[in-house]
Each structure stands twice: as C-alpha cells, then as structure tokens.
Design a protein around this motif. Sequence first.
Motif, PDB file in Angstrom:
ATOM      1  N   SER E  66     101.910  74.045 122.372  1.00 23.95           N
ATOM      2  CA  SER E  66     101.174  72.911 121.812  1.00 23.95           C
ATOM      3  C   SER E  66      99.700  72.914 122.228  1.00 23.95           C
ATOM      4  CB  SER E  66     101.839  71.595 122.232  1.00 23.95           C
ATOM      5  OG  SER E  66     101.952  71.532 123.638  1.00 23.95           O
ATOM      6  N   ASN E 186     102.662  68.405 119.253  1.00 23.12           N
ATOM      7  CA  ASN E 186     102.629  69.495 118.277  1.00 23.12           C
ATOM      8  C   ASN E 186     101.689  69.135 117.131  1.00 23.12           C
ATOM      9  OD1 ASN E 186     104.388  71.535 119.118  1.00 23.12           O
ATOM     10  ND2 ASN E 186     106.200  70.335 118.548  1.00 23.12           N
ATOM     11  N   VAL E 226     105.292  71.898 114.850  1.00 21.57           N
ATOM     12  CA  VAL E 226     105.165  73.248 115.411  1.00 21.57           C
ATOM     13  C   VAL E 226     103.880  73.281 116.233  1.00 21.57           C
ATOM     14  CG1 VAL E 226     104.818  75.690 114.850  1.00 21.57           C
ATOM     15  CG2 VAL E 226     106.440  74.317 113.531  1.00 21.57           C
ATOM     16  N   ARG E 230     101.741  78.794 117.796  1.00 23.33           N
ATOM     17  CA  ARG E 230     102.579  79.534 116.848  1.00 23.33           C
ATOM     18  C   ARG E 230     101.941  79.545 115.467  1.00 23.33           C
ATOM     19  NH1 ARG E 230     108.808  77.937 117.516  1.00 23.33           N
ATOM     20  NH2 ARG E 230     109.078  79.907 116.391  1.00 23.33           N
ATOM     21  N   MET E 252     106.244  79.962 108.881  1.00 17.93           N
ATOM     22  CA  MET E 252     106.248  78.550 109.293  1.00 17.93           C
ATOM     23  C   MET E 252     107.610  77.897 109.061  1.00 17.93           C
ATOM     24  SD  MET E 252     103.524  77.617 110.727  1.00 17.93           S
ATOM     25  CE  MET E 252     103.813  75.855 110.706  1.00 17.93           C
ATOM     26  N   ALA E 255     109.868  78.770 111.761  1.00 15.86           N
ATOM     27  CA  ALA E 255     109.492  78.064 112.995  1.00 15.86           C
ATOM     28  C   ALA E 255     109.949  76.605 112.935  1.00 15.86           C
ATOM     29  CB  ALA E 255     107.984  78.137 113.202  1.00 15.86           C
ATOM     30  N   ILE E 256     109.799  75.981 111.767  1.00 16.25           N
ATOM     31  CA  ILE E 256     110.200  74.575 111.627  1.00 16.25           C
ATOM     32  C   ILE E 256     111.719  74.453 111.794  1.00 16.25           C
ATOM     33  CG2 ILE E 256     110.360  72.683 109.947  1.00 16.25           C
ATOM     34  CD1 ILE E 256     107.552  73.593 108.971  1.00 16.25           C
ATOM     35  N   ARG E 259     112.666  74.484 115.392  1.00 18.46           N
ATOM     36  CA  ARG E 259     112.085  73.434 116.245  1.00 18.46           C
ATOM     37  C   ARG E 259     112.986  73.058 117.397  1.00 18.46           C
ATOM     38  NH1 ARG E 259     110.003  69.624 111.593  1.00 18.46           N
ATOM     39  NH2 ARG E 259     112.196  69.166 111.379  1.00 18.46           N
TER      40      ARG E 259
END
Lengths: 263, 263, 263, 263, 263, 263
Positions: E66, E186, E226, E230, E252, E255-256, E259
Amino acid sequence: DFIDALEEVKPLFGVAEEELGKRIRGDIIYYSRYINDILEEGRLAINTVRKSKPILSVLVHGPPGSGKTALAAKMAIDSAFPFIKLISAEDMVGFTEMQKVQQIDKTFRDAYKSALGVIVIDNIELLLDWVPIGPRFSNGVLQALIALLDKQPPKDRRLLILATTSQRTVLEQLNFRCEEEIAVPNVNTQEELAHVLRHSGAFSEEDQQRAIREIQDTTGDTEVGVGIKRILTGLEISTQDQDMPGRFARIMSRAIAARTSFA
Amino acid sequence: DFIDALEEVKPLFGVAEEELGKRIRGDIIYYSRYINDILEEGRLAINTVRKSKPILSVLVHGPPGSGKTALAAKMAIDSAFPFIKLISAEDMVGFTEMQKVQQIDKTFRDAYKSALGVIVIDNIELLLDWVPIGPRFSNGVLQALIALLDKQPPKDRRLLILATTSQRTVLEQLNFRCEEEIAVPNVNTQEELAHVLRHSGAFSEEDQQRAIREIQDTTGDTEVGVGIKRILTGLEISTQDQDMPGRFARIMSRAIAARTSFA
Amino acid sequence: DFIDALEEVKPLFGVAEEELGKRIRGDIIYYSRYINDILEEGRLAINTVRKSKPILSVLVHGPPGSGKTALAAKMAIDSAFPFIKLISAEDMVGFTEMQKVQQIDKTFRDAYKSALGVIVIDNIELLLDWVPIGPRFSNGVLQALIALLDKQPPKDRRLLILATTSQRTVLEQLNFRCEEEIAVPNVNTQEELAHVLRHSGAFSEEDQQRAIREIQDTTGDTEVGVGIKRILTGLEISTQDQDMPGRFARIMSRAIAARTSFA
Amino acid sequence: DFIDALEEVKPLFGVAEEELGKRIRGDIIYYSRYINDILEEGRLAINTVRKSKPILSVLVHGPPGSGKTALAAKMAIDSAFPFIKLISAEDMVGFTEMQKVQQIDKTFRDAYKSALGVIVIDNIELLLDWVPIGPRFSNGVLQALIALLDKQPPKDRRLLILATTSQRTVLEQLNFRCEEEIAVPNVNTQEELAHVLRHSGAFSEEDQQRAIREIQDTTGDTEVGVGIKRILTGLEISTQDQDMPGRFARIMSRAIAARTSFA
Amino acid sequence: DFIDALEEVKPLFGVAEEELGKRIRGDIIYYSRYINDILEEGRLAINTVRKSKPILSVLVHGPPGSGKTALAAKMAIDSAFPFIKLISAEDMVGFTEMQKVQQIDKTFRDAYKSALGVIVIDNIELLLDWVPIGPRFSNGVLQALIALLDKQPPKDRRLLILATTSQRTVLEQLNFRCEEEIAVPNVNTQEELAHVLRHSGAFSEEDQQRAIREIQDTTGDTEVGVGIKRILTGLEISTQDQDMPGRFARIMSRAIAARTSFA
Amino acid sequence: DFIDALEEVKPLFGVAEEELGKRIRGDIIYYSRYINDILEEGRLAINTVRKSKPILSVLVHGPPGSGKTALAAKMAIDSAFPFIKLISAEDMVGFTEMQKVQQIDKTFRDAYKSALGVIVIDNIELLLDWVPIGPRFSNGVLQALIALLDKQPPKDRRLLILATTSQRTVLEQLNFRCEEEIAVPNVNTQEELAHVLRHSGAFSEEDQQRAIREIQDTTGDTEVGVGIKRILTGLEISTQDQDMPGRFARIMSRAIAARTSFA
Ligand SMILES: Nc1ncnc2c1ncn2[C@@H]1O[C@H](COP(=O)(O)OP(=O)(O)OP(=O)(O)O)[C@@H](O)[C@H]1O
Ligand SMILES: Nc1ncnc2c1ncn2[C@@H]1O[C@H](COP(=O)(O)OP(=O)(O)OP(=O)(O)O)[C@@H](O)[C@H]1O
Ligand SMILES: Nc1ncnc2c1ncn2[C@@H]1O[C@H](COP(=O)(O)OP(=O)(O)OP(=O)(O)O)[C@@H](O)[C@H]1O
Ligand SMILES: Nc1ncnc2c1ncn2[C@@H]1O[C@H](COP(=O)(O)OP(=O)(O)OP(=O)(O)O)[C@@H](O)[C@H]1O
Ligand SMILES: Nc1ncnc2c1ncn2[C@@H]1O[C@H](COP(=O)(O)OP(=O)(O)OP(=O)(O)O)[C@@H](O)[C@H]1O
Ligand SMILES: Nc1ncnc2c1ncn2[C@@H]1O[C@H](COP(=O)(O)OP(=O)(O)OP(=O)(O)O)[C@@H](O)[C@H]1O
Ligand SMILES: [Mg+2]
Ligand SMILES: [Mg+2]
Ligand SMILES: [Mg+2]
Ligand SMILES: [Mg+2]
Ligand SMILES: [Mg+2]
Ligand SMILES: [Mg+2]
C-alpha cells in the motif's frame, strides 16, 4: 529409438548455460497449446526486466512432475541473459542452514556483477526443507529468500527470478510471494497423452491406442491428470517389458488412481 | 536340520557383495507366487537403469518382518552391478545428524565412481530416527535423501536405488517418494505357512498339521497375516522346547492376535 | 530376622557376575507358580541363543515394583554365559545423550568379544529419559537401542538381550519392540501375600492374619495388586513401629488404594 | 516481642547443621496435633534407614507455605546423622542443567562418605525449573533425581532422602515418586489460628479475638486454609501498622479469598 | 514515458539521505486526499519530537504494497533531521539473531550521537522472521525492539521512530506497540486507479477507460482494493505486451480476486 | 508551560538515586486519593523490612501505562535506604539468558553489601521476554527471580523488592508470586482526567471542558479507563496541533476505544 531421442536433445538445453543443462533431461514436448502460453508469459517477464523493472520475481507452480523445472530452465536459457544460474537443494546436501543462506546470498551477489541476470530457484519447498508433518521448515532460508526477492538491485543491474514450486498454498502460508505467477498443468486429456506417446516414437499407433483404451478401462476415467515427468518415466520402464503397452497401461492406471489434488 | 540349513545358505547371499551378505541371514523361501512377481519387478527396474533411465528409485514396502530387506538384498545381488552398497541405521549408531548425511552423501558419490550401481537404503524410517510420538524425525537426513534421489547422476553413470520401509504412509506424509513401488505381503494363508514349515524340515507332516490346527483353534481364524521373519524366529525358539508344535502354535497365536494393520 | 535374611542371600546373586549382584537386594521368593513359569521362559530364551538364533531380544514387562529387574538378573546369572552385563540409567547420571549412546554401544561391542553374552537393559523408559508430560524422551538413545537390537552379531558371536520396562505400551508407541515378551505380575491374592509374609519370618502367624484382615477391612477388597518391591519396603518400615501389623496394614491399604492400572 | 522471639529461636535450628539452619527462620509452633504426627512419621523413616533399609525416600508434600521445608529440616536435624545436607534451587542460580545435575550427584557421593546420611531436597518443582505454562521443566535434573533415588548405596552406607514439594500431582505425572509420603496441612481452623497468634505474643487476647471475628465477617467463612508461612508474614507486616488487628484481618481475608486448591 | 518518469523522480528521495533513497523507487502519487492526511500526521510526530517529547514511536501500518515504506521514507526525509537511518531485513541476510540485535542496538546508539534523529524500522514482521505457520519469530529481535522503543534517550537527545508493518494484529499479539499509529489504505476506488494511470502517462484516456471497464466486467466489482505497489508493477509488465490495456486489466483482475483482508 | 514543567520536576526524582531518576520523566500527579493509598502501602512495606522481616517482596501491578514504574521508583527513593537499584530489560538488550541471570544475581549480591536495600525489578514480563504467542518466555530468568525472592539474606542484611507488571495473571500462571501486592488503577473518571489536564497548565478551563465533552460525545461513555502515561503522551502531541483540544479529544477517544481489559 525413444531413449536415444531423449539423450540427443540434451545438448539443446546445455548450450547457453551448462549449469542448468546438466540438471535437465530431455526436450520440451508441445503436447498442448498451454505450453506455448507458458513460454510466452516467460518472454513477457524477461522483457519487463530487460526494458523496465530492474527486478521481477515469477513463481512457476504446478503439480509434482508437471514440468516446472524444465520450463523454467527453458525460459532462462531462451533469455540469453549473460548471467544464468540455478539454485537447487541438490547442490546443498549436508549444508547447515547458515551455509545455505550464504550460498543463496552469494548467487544474488554474483548475479549483480552482470547487467542482466536470471536466477532459477528450483523447488522452493525443498530448499526450505519443508515437511507437512510438524510442519517443519528452515525459517532462516525462507526469510533470506523473502528479503532477497524484495531488495532493489544496485544501480544499472537487472534481475529476473524464476522460482518453482508444487506447494503454492504452503508458500503463501509462509508469506513467500512472487510478483507474478505462471501455472503449469498436468497432462490432462487422452489427446495430450497420445501426443506424448506419438512423440516418443516408442509405440506403434495400434499399441498407443490399446494402452490408452486399457487405462480408461482400468480407471473408468477419460481424464488423465498425471505429470509429464511420470509419464516419461513410465514409458522408460515399459520399454524394458515384453508387453510394453500392457505394462505402460498398468503403471499409468496406478498413477491416475494415486492422483493428488493441487491448489 | 533347519538351523544348519539356514547357516548353509548364508554364503549364497554373500558371494557378490560381502557387505550385504553379512546382514542377511537365511535363504529366500518361495512360499507364494508373489515372491516370484516381486523379484521379477526387481529385474525390470534393474534393466531400466541398465538400458534406459540413468537413475531410478524403487520403494520396497510391506508390514514389519515381511522380508523386505532380504528381497531387496536379493535384487541387488542378482543385478550383478559392479557397485552394490547397503545404507543402514545399524552402521550409524552414535552418529550426529550431520555425520549421517555425510555418510549417505559419500555412498552416493562412491556409487558414481562405477558405471552401474545399486544402493539399498534399508528401513528408511529408522534412518530418519522416526517416532510416531511427537512425531519426531531427522529432517536433515530426510531432506538429504529426497535431494539425492532427485539428482541426475554425472554423465555415463547409472544408479538404482532400492529403499525399504514398513511405514509407507508416513513416508508419503514426509514427502519422501520413489518413482516406483513394490509391495511385499505377509505370510497370509495356511497353505503358505505350511510351505514354510515344510521347507524348514523341523516338523513332521503330522506335527505341522497339528500346529496349524491349534493356531486356528486358538485364534478362531484361518488367515495368518504374520511376517516370514517372525515365523522363522518362532520356529527357532520352538525347537528348544520339548513340545515343539505346541510352543510354535502358542507363539504364532500371540503374533496373530497382535497383528498390526499396514497401509 | 527378616532383614538379616535379605542381607544374607545377597551374595547368591553376586556370584557369577558382581556387576549385577551389586544392584540387586534380597532373594527371589517363589510366592506363586508364575515365578517358576517366568524363569522357565527365561531358560528357553537362553537355549535359543546358545543353540540356534545368534541374537534374541526379550522384553520383561510388568507393573512398577513387580520384580522385573530381580527376575531378569536371575535369568542372566543362571545362564552362566561368560559375558553378563547390566545397562542401567543409574550408571549414567550426568551423561549427555551422545555419551549414553556411546556407553550402550560399547557394551554391545564388549559383548561381541565373548562367544556367548547376555545384556540386561534395565528400565528402558528411564534410559530414554521418558516423561509422560510432553511427552519427552531421548530419541538418540531410543534409536540406538532399536538399531543395536536389530543388528546381526559378528560371526560366531551370540547374544541374549533382556530388557525390562513398566511402560510396555509406551515402548510400543515408540516403535521399540523385542522379539519375545515375558509378563511379570503383581502379588495379587491374599494367599500370595501370606506366602511373602511367612517367608519374611517377621510376623507371627496370628499377626500375619490380623494384618491381612485389617487390609481387607480398610480397602473392602480381597485382591491385593501390589508389587513385591513395595510389599518388602512396607515390611521394613513396619518393623520399626511398635504396632508392626497395624502399620503394615496401613501402608498396604494406601498402596492398594493407589494401585495404577498397567497395560 | 514477637519478632525478637523469632530471632531468638533461630540458633535452635542451626545447632546441628549450620547449612540447614541458615535457610530456616523461626521455630516450629505446635498449633495442632498433626505437627506431632508428622514429626513422628519422620522418626520412623529415620529408624528404618538406621536399622533396616539402606536407602529410603520420603516425600514431604503440602500446600505452599504450609511449613514443609521447616518440618523436613527439623526431621533432618533431629536425626543427628553425621551427614546432613540441603539441596536447594537457591544455591544454583545461574547454573546450567548439567551443572545442577553434577552438583546434585556430588551431594549424593558426599553423603556416601558417611555411614549415615540425610539429604533434604527442597522444593523439587523449583529444582526442576517447572512451569505450568508449556509445561516446561528440566528433564535432565528430573531424570538424575529419579535415578539417584533408585540407586542402591555402596556397602555399609545408609541414606534417607527427604524431598519437599507443593506440586505432588505434577511430580506424579513426571514419574517422580518416593517410597513414602508425609502430608503437611494448612492452618485450617480458627483455634489453630488463635494458637499461632497467642504464641506470637504480638496480640492482646482481645485484639486476637477481634482480628479473627473480622476475618470471619469479611470472608463469611470459619475455615482458614492458609499456610503458617503467610500467617507469620502477615503478622510481621501488621505490626508496622497502627491498627495492627485491622491490618492483619485485611491481609488474612485476602489470603483466604485467594486460597488455592491442593492435590 | 512512464518508466523514465519513475527513474527521474528517484533522485528526489535520495537527496537528504542516500541510505533511504537507494531503497525507494519512484515518486509519491497524490491519488487521494488520504495521502496528504498521512503526511500531515507525520509532520505532527516530527514536531512533537522536535519540541516536546524526547522519544516517540509511530506505527505506519496497512495492507501489503500500500506504500508504507515509501511514505515513511518521505516523512523521514522531510524531517530534515541530521540523523536519518533505515533498519531493514534486507541488510541483515545471513545474520544470526544476536548479530541482528547488535546491529539494531548500534543504530540506536548512533542516533543518540545526534541531537535529533529519525529511524525507519521497515517491515517489523520481516525483521522478526515472523511466519504464521508455527507461528515462528525471533523473540530476541522482538524483545530488543520493545526495550529500545521504551527507553528514555540520553540527556538532550531526541528520536522519532517510524515502524512499518502489514501485520498490525500480529504485532499487537506479540506485545509490540507504538505510541501512535498511522493507517495507509489501498487504492480503493476507480477514480483513484484512474488518477494513478493518468499520472503514469502510459495510457491514452481511451485505453485507461477500457482497462477499468474490463476490470469491472471481469470482477463484477467497482471496488479496487489493491496496493499502489502492485498496480505500478502491473503497469510495467503491461507496457511489454502488445495489448497493453488488456494485459493490465487481466493482471488487475487477478489481483482483485486474490485480495487479502487486512486488520 | 506544561512541557517545561515536566522537565523541571525531573531532578526531584533523581536526587536520592541517579540510576532510577534517569529512567523516570515527570512528577507524580495526585489526581486521586488512590495515589496516596498506594504510596502509604509502600511505606508500610519499607518499615516492615526496616524493623522486622529481613526480606519482603511486593508486586506493583496494574494496566499498561498506569504509572507503576513511576510509583515504584517514588517508593524506592522515599525509603532513603542506602542501596537503591533498578533492574530493567532496557539495560540488557542483546544479553544472552545466562548473562541476564548473572546480571540480576549480581544486583542481589551487591544489595547484600548494604544493611538496607531496595531493588526495583521493572516490568517482570519484559525481563522474562514473555510473548503471549507460543507462549514463550525465558525460564532461566524466571527461575532465577523466583529463587532470589525466596532466599533468606545473609545475617544483618535487609532487602525490599518492588516488582512491577501489567501481566499479573500471567505471572501467577508462571508461579511467580510476591508476598504482598499493590494495585495501580487507570485514570478512570472525568474528574480525574480534568485534574490531570488542569495540572498540566496546557489547557484553558474552557478548552479542557470542550475536550472532555468531545471525548464523551465520540465514545458515548463517561468512563475514561486510560493510563496516565498515554494521557500525558496525548497531551504532548496535541500541543503541536493548532486545534489542541480537538486533537487531544481524538487521541483520547481512540485510546478509550482500544481499552484493554486487565486482570
Ligand atoms: N511440455 C513439457 N513441459 C515440461 N517438461 C517436459 C515437457 N515435455 C517434456 N518434458 C520433460 O518432462 C520432464 C519434466 O520434469 P521436471 O523435472 O521439469 O518436472 P517438475 O514439475 O519440475 O517435477 P518436480 O515436481 O518433481 O520438481 C523433463 O524431463 C522434461 O524434459
Ligand atoms: N520369501 C522370502 N522373502 C523374504 N524373506 C524370506 C523369505 N523366505 C525366507 N526369508 C527370510 O526371512 C527373513 C526376512 O527378514 P527381513 O529382515 O528381510 O524382513 P523385513 O521385512 O526387512 O523386516 P523388518 O520389517 O524388521 O525390516 C530373512 O531372514 C530371510 O532370509
Ligand atoms: N518372586 C520375586 N520376583 C521378583 N523379585 C522378588 C521376588 N521375591 C523377592 N523379590 C525381591 O523383590 C524386589 C523386586 O524389586 P525389583 O527392583 O526387581 O522390581 P522392579 O519390578 O524391577 O521394580 P521397578 O518397577 O521399580 O523397576 C527385589 O528386592 C527382589 O529381591
Ligand atoms: N508447625 C510449624 N510447621 C512448619 N513451620 C512452622 C511451624 N510453626 C512455625 N513455622 C514457621 O513457619 C515457616 C514455614 O515456612 P516454610 O518455608 O517451611 O514453608 P514451606 O511449606 O516450605 O513453604 P514453600 O511452599 O514456600 O516452600 C517457617 O518460618 C517456620 O519457622
Ligand atoms: N501515494 C503513494 N504512497 C506510497 N507509495 C507510492 C505512492 N505513489 C506512488 N508510490 C510508489 O508505490 C510504491 C509503494 O511501495 P512500498 O514498498 O512503499 O509499499 P509497501 O506498503 O511498503 O509494500 P510492502 O507491504 O511490500 O512492504 C513505491 O514504489 C512508491 O514510489
Ligand atoms: N499519579 C501518578 N502515578 C504514576 N505516574 C504518574 C502520576 N502522575 C504523573 N505520572 C507520570 O506518568 C508516567 C507514568 O509512566 P510509567 O512508565 O510509570 O507507567 P507504567 O505503568 O510503568 O507503564 P508501562 O505499563 O508501560 O510500564 C510517568 O511519566 C510519570 O511521571
Ligand atoms: Mg522440479
Ligand atoms: Mg528390514
Ligand atoms: Mg526395575
Ligand atoms: Mg519450602
Ligand atoms: Mg514496505
Ligand atoms: Mg513501567
């Protein structure tokens, strides 16, 4: 024959980097389009390091024997980077935890002597001496790997790290994470298996069909779900049996029955 | 008599390789066709290494005292490979973990001095100092074995590894796996037991029948399920008793009652 | 009197082998026919080693204080084997684990200098530093014992191992097993207890009956279930009290109330 | 006054054996007939060793602060044996486990230089570094104690071992057992408490009654259940307060509320 | 382009203190007003140390990636204190626990040579070798940190400690607490994500909108959640792909989906 | 102003004993009559040691930041005993367990060189390296402390031990007990909080009322339950903010929300 074919392709791997080549046996068989996708993702990672991000870590994960080490080695060799090195538990038998950490640390420092490098860290869980009973693992090696993957390289140095594992969930629980991930599947369909058998040149078309039929009859399943490594080993043992297709079907059926789940 | 017979066959084992012979006592009794199958599977593994795959590991597993060590030794000696060696916990009493790892590693390096070798790693769980309470085991020795079995031999070197265990499930949980497996059963039927008794020459046909009848009466079971090793020990103790068949029946009945499950 | 009697018989034990004798106090009282059976089983084991099997291990097990050490010592001395030795935790106070293993290993190597030997390994659980809390134990000593009991003696050497324990179930869980087993019971009936009292010469017939009656009154039980060792200790303390039978009854009643189950 | 009285009696303890005396403060108050019984049982143990059994171990157990150490010390001094020694954690602060074991072992060897000896092993659980959380303890010290208590003395040597503990159940779980046991109770009744207060000379009869009444009012209980040690400490603090009986009642009430169960 | 932009801003960080600058890559993007709030809270802490409290510890916590390290570094550099230093696991690879403690202790002692200092202790959990499995951690390093944060500086010395972590709950369970806390979020909304993409200069407005739309379509979610780290890595990899917005959307979305919750 | 006031009172603490003074910052604020009671109980303990009991241990316990260390230090200094010493984890960073034990032992031996001494053992749980996860702690240090508190001083030596902790229940589970106990509370009522604010001189009466009102509005609670230490830190940070009362209210509200239970 099949075995000679395997022997023959060996030098292919060893050209760029003898270190890696010595540990890989046989060629990459393109039994599925996934193999192309995997190698394409490898090229993307290589270019990211070459042109943009000075350090990138990629986890090559998949079930035991699915071909992770061979594929990571292929990516590394194809990068044509001036520094290519393998970190593997095999070369550290009898090392103390501290000696392992120092050896790994040294490999990173060596890499930073070249402008462009790639390090293959093979079989992370083995390197960590990880055992599910306990569980036990070398926290010293784990923490060293985490710190080294997190560390910015010196000025004008670029490094790609390819780590392989068949224990992705465990590594996550151990807080070991890479920035990118590439998944390697098993040989899953009968078509893929047939492709492998055909490529081996060991079976007549008839024998190959008979073997696959017998496997289906024994297991009652059309899905294969076995790693390429075990299939090739089964082939080599079968060639010593008078009833080659029968023996191969028996070995494969046992492997299918013992399929382990992977996450 | 029976005991002398056992003494006599000893040299048979010791011919090719004294190391192994010293640890084995007595001959292989072909009390069941499974014994032939097992030895046939051993020959297949030997040929695979001789002609195709440079390294192959085979797990010889079965209940305690079922004859695993004797059968693995027989396979090794019958290979007639120039290098044959036993790795056994007995020879490492009082070693530190590190000394054990170095000793094992040295055996592998020695093997790679011959073109063809076979290493019998006897009783893996003992080598690992494994105890179910805890559980405890030497992770150092475990990881060394896993790494050594995974490692490609040097160029033009070929090696068969025969590992024995009566704790196959435990080894699986410890991530110790061989490429092939051979299962060794107990002496399970009264016919098989009778075969063993007859072969010993210690019992008259009548005494043998009486003993088996008494066992069945005591246990209420026609299944035997006891390892060949315990049967032979029971025979040796019984020969010292005036009532040989009676004593043998009592010893066997107790063993049958204490049967442990195996997986 | 009773105490002097105990002192007197001491040399009896110490004749053949002073080592063992020093650790045993008092004679064997034949308070039950089981004592004869136990010693007979010991003779059978001795003969098996003398005439047939070069190595044999026997576990002498039973509740605390039931007389295991004394009986194993008697068997060892009665064998008249040229080598007789006791391995006991008492002689290793302050040893490291490694020193214990080396001491035990040395005893076996010493035994193999004689054609015929017997080793009494007293109180295995104590030797293992075993504690139920944890549980904790010395895995080093455990593995050394397992390996040494499994190992074939050198040519023309024969060895009997008598191991004692009051924790048979624990040993089984620790994978420590002998080839044969001999069970030693408590003093269980009032008749057996009376036999012991009579043999001591410390009580008049009347006092003896009164004591047993008082025990039954206090505990409400005709079963005794106390080891011979605690009975003899109780006797010695009671002789210092003016009311000898009363004190003895109180001590015994407490012991009976605190009876521990044994498996 | 009370405090001076305590100071005065000190030499009484220290006469026979300075070692022991230094660690004990104050006299034995005979606040209950149990105190006489306890000391009588001590004399019986002493005579058993003097006249019959060459080694005897006795566990003096009871709740914290009930007077175990003082009573064991009194028994030891009253034996008038030529060798009297205290083994206590206080004298081994900063020792390694091995150093503790050697110190304890040396004390036993020293004892065996005299014909008659008594060793007080004070507060076994402290000597074992025992903590309920974990639990943790020194297995090395535990095993040394078990072995030393089990060992026959050399010829013509006699030894009494008095061990104290407030954790009898824990010791049993740790397999630490003595041949005899003596239980030490708390100060349990108001009469016993009054006896102690009267003996101290610090309270007028009126103040004493007032204090006991206030304790009963606060706790709503006529049972006391507090060790003599805490009562004497409470007395000493109270004498510094202007409202002595009030402060004493408050301290006692808190102690009664915090009573810990003992088994 | 974007990458060059990142390279360019680097010197900005390194001006005041090269040590810190070397470890940080890229600039702070003000994608949300929270970023301003966070840096304002940092200034308050700096002034508290400068003008009032001689020692103050602040925990900068938030989800992985973050931006905690970058923000803490910015606060430290902006303080313009004469002593600024980073303590980081990366610089202690291969250190023993004791060496780490000494290194950390030395940094504090060095800080106390300046009148005003700030120490950034980066990634406390990594410094503690913390792993959730077990769990395991270096208690030596933990206790040293707790003690050093608790200790009053020498006369006329003032020190701010900025510690970063993504494991705030774990640290609390480990009794590691700072006097103040600053939370780092984030990138949570599509607007924030758009701000970051726009700032990078890598996407056309159209591509940026397409990417965000595809992410929403794939995940079925308008929340991002996110870390900025990242997102920036995803951007760098995507620029190597011919279909940059498509690749970015895929990265993305993965990545989401992965989470992890943070508390 | 407030901060200067704090600086000013510092020498007050440091007069009698510089060692202690260096570690304490600021004065004792008598915000509640409990503060007087606590110090009165301290005087009683001091007199008990001076006039009656040669060794006494007192546990000063209470929630984190409630002022235990400052109050124990005040008691120690007010005793005017010739020997006053603080044992604190801060002075043992990087010590091994053995070094800590020796340091603590030395402090006791030093104390016994004076006729009258007081040792403050600050933050026992920190000294034990105690962590709730595991839990882990240094058993060596724990056992040393227990033994040293239990030990009678040499002739004519008197010692008071003041131990502080915010983990009383944990210490009890660890078998660490003192002879007396003194409880230190949090600042619990709004009146007490107002007293502290007024004493600081940092707030106008109006601002003080506004702050307390805002706290009540935010938390919906009239109980405070925060340690004096955190309140004073909050005050110092707030003085750096333009909106001092608002910032103080926010900091206090967060602290109240995070109140931890204490037993
Ligand atoms: N498409 C392919 N992908 C990977 N390996 C292939 C492929 N085709 C053939 N091979 C051969 O299959 C074998 C794969 O073994 P490899 O050791 O790489 O698997 P792995 O997944 O790393 O196994 P492990 O889980 O034991 O580490 C190699 O000998 C390699 O030459
Ligand atoms: N068919 C047979 N197979 C194996 N062993 C046999 C056979 N016939 C006779 N034997 C004899 O039986 C004994 C088998 O003992 P062995 O030590 O090999 O068993 P094991 O399974 O290895 O025991 P453990 O589980 O204790 O390791 C040997 O003495 C061997 O000579
Ligand atoms: N029939 C008997 N069997 C065994 N011991 C006997 C017998 N009669 C008398 N004794 C005496 O009883 C005592 C038995 O103690 P011994 O130490 O052998 O018991 P144990 O079972 O080994 O005890 P532990 O469980 O403590 O090891 C010895 O002193 C022995 O001389
Ligand atoms: N009847 C008595 N029995 C025992 N101690 C007594 C008696 N009367 C007075 N005392 C005094 O009471 C104190 C008892 O303390 P002691 O240390 O012996 O108790 P303890 O049970 O060993 O305590 P701990 O559980 O802490 O080891 C001693 O100071 C002793 O002089
Ligand atoms: N507003 C921002 N806040 C923080 N970092 C930013 C911001 N904008 C851009 N960045 C960049 O984003 C990256 C944040 O990475 P950083 O290592 O600081 O994250 P982190 O939270 O410490 O990660 P980790 O959890 O792995 O320790 C840095 O490269 C930084 O330059
Ligand atoms: N009445 C009071 N009691 C105690 N401390 C006070 C009081 N009034 C003001 N103070 C100040 O409050 C602070 C209390 O902090 P102290 O370190 O003593 O708390 P603590 O309970 O020991 O904290 P911790 O739990 O962190 O050890 C000191 O700076 C002290 O000067
Ligand atoms: Mg691999
Ligand atoms: Mg075997
Ligand atoms: Mg015994
Ligand atoms: Mg005591
Ligand atoms: Mg970071
Ligand atoms: Mg404090």
